[in-house]
Design a protein around this motif. Structure first.
Motif, short mmCIF file in Angstrom:
data_model
loop_
_atom_site.label_atom_id
_atom_site.label_comp_id
_atom_site.label_asym_id
_atom_site.label_seq_id
_atom_site.Cartn_x
_atom_site.Cartn_y
_atom_site.Cartn_z
N PHE A 220 61.38 127.25 -4.89
CA PHE A 220 60.20 128.44 -5.54
C PHE A 220 59.60 127.79 -6.74
CE2 PHE A 220 63.03 131.22 -2.81
CZ PHE A 220 61.99 132.00 -2.46
N GLN A 221 58.38 128.11 -6.96
CA GLN A 221 57.61 127.59 -8.18
C GLN A 221 57.35 128.54 -9.36
OE1 GLN A 221 55.39 127.07 -5.25
NE2 GLN A 221 56.47 125.13 -4.78
N GLN A 222 57.62 130.13 -9.05
CA GLN A 222 57.50 130.81 -10.05
C GLN A 222 58.63 131.78 -9.84
OE1 GLN A 222 53.64 132.64 -9.34
NE2 GLN A 222 52.90 131.92 -11.36
N VAL A 223 59.32 131.95 -10.95
CA VAL A 223 60.55 132.93 -11.01
C VAL A 223 60.45 134.27 -12.06
CG1 VAL A 223 63.12 132.92 -11.04
CG2 VAL A 223 62.04 130.92 -10.53
N PHE A 224 60.43 135.29 -11.44
CA PHE A 224 60.26 136.56 -12.16
C PHE A 224 61.87 137.11 -12.28
CE2 PHE A 224 56.22 135.58 -10.42
CZ PHE A 224 55.43 135.51 -11.39
N LEU B 184 49.28 137.14 -12.90
CA LEU B 184 49.84 135.79 -12.22
C LEU B 184 49.94 135.76 -10.69
CD1 LEU B 184 52.68 134.79 -14.99
CD2 LEU B 184 50.67 133.76 -14.39
N LEU B 185 50.38 136.60 -10.44
CA LEU B 185 50.32 136.65 -8.90
C LEU B 185 49.22 136.61 -8.07
CD1 LEU B 185 53.26 139.38 -8.27
CD2 LEU B 185 53.54 137.04 -7.87
N ALA B 186 48.19 137.39 -8.51
CA ALA B 186 46.63 137.29 -8.01
C ALA B 186 46.24 135.90 -8.24
CB ALA B 186 45.98 138.17 -8.84
N ALA B 187 46.53 135.00 -8.99
CA ALA B 187 46.08 133.98 -9.46
C ALA B 187 46.50 132.63 -8.39
CB ALA B 187 46.22 133.40 -10.90
N ARG B 188 47.65 132.86 -7.81
CA ARG B 188 48.19 131.99 -6.98
C ARG B 188 47.43 131.76 -5.68
NH1 ARG B 188 52.63 129.68 -7.91
NH2 ARG B 188 52.61 128.90 -5.96
N GLY C 73 56.29 129.19 -3.82
CA GLY C 73 55.60 130.38 -4.38
C GLY C 73 56.48 131.22 -5.29
N ALA C 74 56.75 132.49 -5.16
CA ALA C 74 57.04 133.26 -6.14
C ALA C 74 58.38 133.96 -5.68
CB ALA C 74 56.21 134.34 -6.74
N VAL C 75 59.25 134.30 -6.40
CA VAL C 75 60.64 134.77 -6.24
C VAL C 75 61.09 135.86 -7.30
CG1 VAL C 75 62.03 133.05 -6.93
CG2 VAL C 75 62.76 134.62 -5.30
N PHE C 76 61.54 136.94 -6.94
CA PHE C 76 62.04 137.89 -7.95
C PHE C 76 63.59 138.10 -7.87
CE2 PHE C 76 57.73 139.20 -7.50
CZ PHE C 76 57.32 139.92 -8.54
N ILE C 77 64.27 137.89 -9.04
CA ILE C 77 65.74 137.77 -9.38
C ILE C 77 65.74 139.16 -9.83
CG2 ILE C 77 67.56 136.83 -10.21
CD1 ILE C 77 66.39 134.05 -10.00
N VAL C 78 66.56 140.11 -9.21
CA VAL C 78 66.90 141.18 -9.90
C VAL C 78 68.43 141.48 -10.40
CG1 VAL C 78 66.90 143.91 -9.49
CG2 VAL C 78 65.39 142.30 -8.27
N ALA C 79 68.66 141.59 -11.69
CA ALA C 79 69.72 141.59 -12.30
C ALA C 79 70.24 143.00 -12.60
CB ALA C 79 69.67 140.69 -13.76
N SER C 80 71.06 143.17 -13.59
CA SER C 80 71.96 144.55 -13.73
C SER C 80 71.66 145.33 -14.97
CB SER C 80 73.38 144.45 -13.41
OG SER C 80 73.59 144.05 -12.17
#
Length: 272
Positions: free
Chosen positions: A188-192, A268-272, A22-29
């Motif tokens: 993970f298949q989607q990276v935000f 995009l998230l709703a379409a999964r 599924g989806a994962v969020f990567i939070v940078a600075s």
């Protein structure tokens, strides 16, 4: 050190390969982090890195992973690193980060889930690394690596992407790229990616004035950062692994990593 060269009490990433989806969020600075409603997406797995952990602390969100591969961050920003220790479900630290941390706080990792990882071509078992060209040539035959190769220039041999963090990662001189490789390894298949502004003039969202640590982004962008992302876009991104940039003002072109508004993200998230 353990017999296999790992720093004591670290775990292997091999056991986590392909475990997630599924989806994962990567939070940078980058400062665009301040525009992202973290709590709104808190039900999704997230990764924090370096100082971005303070955004998680403020929002009361526990990241799946807290990543740090820079020992100077330990020396300059120990209180922020300690927030990561307290908040994250898992830690991904390089050997030099672990060494620097334990030198200042010997019990800091007691009882924590710590995964050790290292850059590609940096053996942890005491062997000397290959030359950059030799490694890049060998990596071309390894399905877990995508790597440039040049006999004429040294820098292209440091451009790559790793699908298997256990074998090492390519730094690209910017830590969000490390996080993307970890996301790929985990399945993970989607990276935000949030806060990937890649602009030294904007600084980091958690630093101000004289407190700011100088950034090398501008010096590394053309030689390492952009080429690594271009390689990823051409050889790694596919319908099964997609990467998006949520920083609309990012220096990285949308032709390399597509940029999304929040409403597009929601679609995009709703379409999964």
């Amino acid at each position: 050190m353990l017999g296999n060269g790992r720093v004591a009490d670290t775990q292997s990433f091999e056991c986590l390969r392909g475990k997630y989806s599924g989806a994962v969020f990567i939070v940078a600075s980058g400062p665009s982090v301040n525009e992202f409603p973290l709590q709104r997406y808190a039900q999704y797995p997230m990764m924090a890195m370096n100082g971005s952990i303070c955004r998680f602390a403020d929002a009361g969100v526990k990241p799946l992973f807290y990543i740090c591969d820079d020992s100077s961050f330990v020396r300059n920003r120990l209180p922020l690193l300690q927030q990561g220790l307290a908040l994250a479900q898992n830690l991904a630290f390089s050997p030099r980060v672990i060494t620097a941390l334990l030198a200042q706080a010997p019990n800091a990792l007691n009882g924590r889930s710590v995964y050790g990882f290292e850059r590609a071509n940096r053996p942890v078992d005491g062997r000397a690394p290959m030359g950059d060209r030799q490694f890049a040539w060998a990596a071309r035959k390894d399905v877990d690596f995508e790597c440039e190769f040049s006999l004429l220039r040294q820098k292209p041999n440091r451009i790559g992407f790793s699908r298997n963090i256990e074998k090492g990662y390519f730094s690209s001189r910017t830590i969000p790229y490390t996080g993307i490789q970890l996301a790929c390894h985990l399945g993970f298949q989607q990276v935000f990616v949030v806060g990937m502004d890649l602009d030294s003039s904007k600084g980091r969202f958690y630093e101000q004035g004289e407190d700011a640590v100088p950034s090398r982004l501008d010096g590394d962008y053309e030689d390492y950062i952009l080429p690594c992302f271009e390689l990823m876009a051409k050889r790694v991104v596919s319908p099964a692994f997609q990467v998006y940039n949520l920083s609309l003002g990012s220096r990285l072109p949308s032709s390399v990593v597509p940029k999304l508004h929040l409403d597009q993200l929601d679609d995009l998230l709703a379409a999964r």
